[in-house]
Design an enzyme around this catalytic site. Structure first.
Site, PDB file in Angstrom:
ATOM      1  N   CYS A 259       1.066  -0.974   0.055  1.00 42.93           N
ATOM      2  CA  CYS A 259       0.185  -0.120   0.100  1.00 42.93           C
ATOM      3  C   CYS A 259       0.938   1.368   0.070  1.00 42.93           C
ATOM      4  O   CYS A 259       1.055   1.799   1.147  1.00 42.93           O
ATOM      5  CB  CYS A 259      -0.906  -0.096   1.317  1.00 42.93           C
ATOM      6  SG  CYS A 259      -1.878  -1.452   1.344  1.00 42.93           S
ATOM      7  N   ALA A 260       1.732   1.564  -1.013  1.00 46.70           N
ATOM      8  CA  ALA A 260       2.806   2.361  -1.165  1.00 46.70           C
ATOM      9  C   ALA A 260       2.954   3.631  -1.318  1.00 46.70           C
ATOM     10  O   ALA A 260       3.641   4.324  -0.662  1.00 46.70           O
ATOM     11  CB  ALA A 260       3.741   1.562  -2.323  1.00 46.70           C
ATOM     12  N   ALA A 261       1.728   4.357  -1.767  1.00 48.99           N
ATOM     13  CA  ALA A 261       1.597   5.812  -1.809  1.00 48.99           C
ATOM     14  C   ALA A 261       1.675   6.531  -0.560  1.00 48.99           C
ATOM     15  O   ALA A 261       1.158   5.940   0.531  1.00 48.99           O
ATOM     16  CB  ALA A 261       0.519   6.035  -2.532  1.00 48.99           C
ATOM     17  N   PRO A 262       2.267   7.340  -0.129  1.00 49.51           N
ATOM     18  CA  PRO A 262       2.911   8.168  -1.285  1.00 49.51           C
ATOM     19  C   PRO A 262       4.251   7.871  -1.537  1.00 49.51           C
ATOM     20  O   PRO A 262       4.930   8.400  -2.551  1.00 49.51           O
ATOM     21  CB  PRO A 262       2.843   9.575  -0.489  1.00 49.51           C
ATOM     22  CG  PRO A 262       3.019   9.479   0.835  1.00 49.51           C
ATOM     23  CD  PRO A 262       2.447   8.148   1.278  1.00 49.51           C
ATOM     24  N   GLY A 264       7.157   7.408   0.725  1.00 46.18           N
ATOM     25  CA  GLY A 264       8.035   7.608   1.683  1.00 46.18           C
ATOM     26  C   GLY A 264       8.884   6.133   2.305  1.00 46.18           C
ATOM     27  O   GLY A 264       9.960   6.105   2.257  1.00 46.18           O
ATOM     28  N   LYS A 265       8.113   5.298   2.642  1.00 49.10           N
ATOM     29  CA  LYS A 265       8.683   4.015   3.103  1.00 49.10           C
ATOM     30  C   LYS A 265       9.499   3.188   2.002  1.00 49.10           C
ATOM     31  O   LYS A 265      10.210   2.496   2.163  1.00 49.10           O
ATOM     32  CB  LYS A 265       7.535   3.272   3.621  1.00 49.10           C
ATOM     33  CG  LYS A 265       7.007   3.681   5.001  1.00 49.10           C
ATOM     34  CD  LYS A 265       5.988   2.862   5.625  1.00 49.10           C
ATOM     35  CE  LYS A 265       5.451   3.516   6.875  1.00 49.10           C
ATOM     36  NZ  LYS A 265       4.739   4.768   6.627  1.00 49.10           N
ATOM     37  N   ASP A 308      -4.868  -4.128  -6.281  1.00 48.04           N
ATOM     38  CA  ASP A 308      -5.486  -4.221  -4.797  1.00 48.04           C
ATOM     39  C   ASP A 308      -4.886  -5.262  -4.164  1.00 48.04           C
ATOM     40  O   ASP A 308      -4.951  -6.330  -4.521  1.00 48.04           O
ATOM     41  CB  ASP A 308      -6.977  -4.616  -5.211  1.00 48.04           C
ATOM     42  CG  ASP A 308      -7.936  -4.781  -4.127  1.00 48.04           C
ATOM     43  OD1 ASP A 308      -7.530  -4.927  -2.859  1.00 48.04           O
ATOM     44  OD2 ASP A 308      -9.167  -4.587  -4.150  1.00 48.04           O
ATOM     45  N   CYS A 378      -1.025   3.536  11.343  1.00 48.04           N
ATOM     46  CA  CYS A 378      -0.747   5.172  12.104  1.00 48.04           C
ATOM     47  C   CYS A 378      -1.976   5.267  12.780  1.00 48.04           C
ATOM     48  O   CYS A 378      -2.758   6.487  12.875  1.00 48.04           O
ATOM     49  CB  CYS A 378      -0.361   6.044  10.911  1.00 48.04           C
ATOM     50  SG  CYS A 378      -1.435   6.480   9.842  1.00 48.04           S
TER      51      CYS A 378
END
Length: 438
Positions: A259-262, A264-265, A308, A378
């Protein structure tokens, strides 16, 4: 409402009013200060917008107790409330604006908007005349959070000391520090810190995140920080960086950021892997993919796919490590994004539990035997965190809990991480690490 003129375009309170109206209609708060404002007025604009949203319930309670009769439930009533919020916020939560200035500027704003300015003047003067303002009796108004959130936190705190509940709610109203992650391929941390000090910017190294530099007192624009143009660093909270430490990607491995966006990780993974290996950045929402595609253009080992995570169309048993930075309420970042608490609903929480369980189930077949999957949110709500982990362990026999390492005294509970909620500290994150059996 009155029409905009040249004076309005230079008035930070007018711009704050417009943005706050949009936030009340469900718009996200992420807006830049309008062009034409001085640097000082840009700061005031940011303070008013974020501050009013942060303390909205508390301010509304103060307004309602001072009104002789309720405001009308129409466009004029909504606009009047917004002007009153701006005025009360300045008097209650800022030191640099004298009460008389907060009153007069609110009256001017109401007049320019063709609103009943006499009501604004009278109510704000009554508020300014009080030596002490009464506190709302209910926690939701006292700490300015939704009723549904208070109910969930109370259930979560059952059996604990009542002060723990209020401490959590109080923490949510503190200021979150700005944290940088420096790029080790371009600069070293001590060099960045020296450059910041030369500009009078205080910074401290994180004891837990190896590339984190915390700016506890910085309140300016990020463009003012040395290294902005050169790309020495990225903004990323300390807790978010710790998540990548738990994932521990190694050079040469194949890693999935599910679930990559945006991104940073994803970028943090690339840095830790020394540019060696492969990172697949998957994102479901097309409108969020631009930053990932820009990252892939800079970093050759990154490949962006739209998909997905519940039904990933990727080869099975091919990834050494998978990160699930799962959709959630974001309650652990409401200090930083206070609009989030007004956009989320009570019914969202069980939906996140079900969705995230399906994500873990969908991704488990993609792991190699012995591979690692890190689940993080988070959020500070256990229903989105520990409950998801417990259910996953019960329903997915291929996964076992891989206890997280003890990082210099960071709190671990049953092998899982929940960041400490302390003033001036990191965001509220949760992490758990699974390992695939076999």
């Amino acid at each position: 409402m009155g029409k905009q003129d040249a004076a309005d375009r230079r008035n930070p309170r007018w711009h704050a009013f417009q943005v706050l109206q949009e936030v009340d209609r469900g718009r996200r708060l992420g807006v830049l200060p309008p062009a034409g404002l001085s640097s000082k007025d840009q700061g005031l604009f940011r303070e008013l917008v974020s501050g009013v949203v942060r303390w909205r319930s508390w301010i509304d309670w103060q307004i309602d107790r001072l009104l002789s009769k309720p405001l009308h439930d129409d466009e004029v009533g909504y606009a009047l409330r917004q002007v009153l919020r701006i005025g009360i916020y300045q008097m209650a939560f800022t030191d640099r604006i004298p009460p008389h200035a907060a009153v007069s500027t609110a009256v001017d704003l109401a007049s320019g908007l063709r609103l009943p300015h006499n009501l604004v003047n009278a109510l704000l003067r009554r508020f300014a005349a009080e030596e002490r303002h009464p506190e709302p009796p209910r926690l939701a108004e006292r700490f300015s959070v939704p009723d549904w959130f208070v109910r969930r936190i109370k259930r979560q705190a059952t059996g604990r000391h009542p002060e723990d509940l209020e401490a959590t709610l109080r923490w949510m109203q503190t200021r979150a520090p700005l944290t940088l992650r420096w790029d080790t391929r371009k600069v070293e941390g001590p060099f960045v810190r020296e450059q910041l000090a030369a500009k009078g910017i205080k910074s401290v190294f994180s004891p837990w995140a190896p590339f984190a530099l915390i700016l506890p007192e910085f309140r300016g624009a990020v463009q003012e920080i040395p290294g902005f143009e050169e790309g020495w660093w990225r903004i990323q909270d300390e807790a978010a960086q710790i998540v990548t430490t738990f994932l521990d990607p190694q050079p040469g491995e194949r890693v999935l950021d599910a679930c990559a966006a945006p991104g940073g990780k994803t970028e943090d993974m690339v840095q830790r892997m020394g540019g060696q290996g492969s990172v697949v950045a998957m994102e479901f929402k097309r409108e969020r993919m631009q930053s990932l595609e820009e990252l892939a253009a800079r970093e050759k080992i990154v490949r962006v796919v739209r998909g997905d995570a519940r039904h990933p169309l990727l080869p099975e048993a091919t990834f050494d490590r998978i990160l699930v930075d799962a959709p959630c309420s974001g309650s652990g970042t409401w200090r930083r994004h206070p609009d989030g608490k007004w956009l989320k609903k009570d019914e969202d929480i069980p939906a996140y539990l079900e969705r995230n369980l399906h994500i873990i189930k969908g991704l488990t077949p993609l792991l190699k035997p012995g591979g690692v999957l890190v689940y993080c949110t988070c959020s500070i709500l256990e229903e989105e965190d520990e409950e998801v982990v417990r259910t996953a362990l019960h329903e997915i026999p291929d996964l076992k809990l891989d206890p997280l390492p003890d990082l210099l005294g960071l709190p671990m509970r049953s092998g899982m991480f929940r960041s400490p909620l302390v003033e001036g500290g990191m965001d509220g994150f949760f992490s758990a690490r699974f390992r695939k059996v076999g």
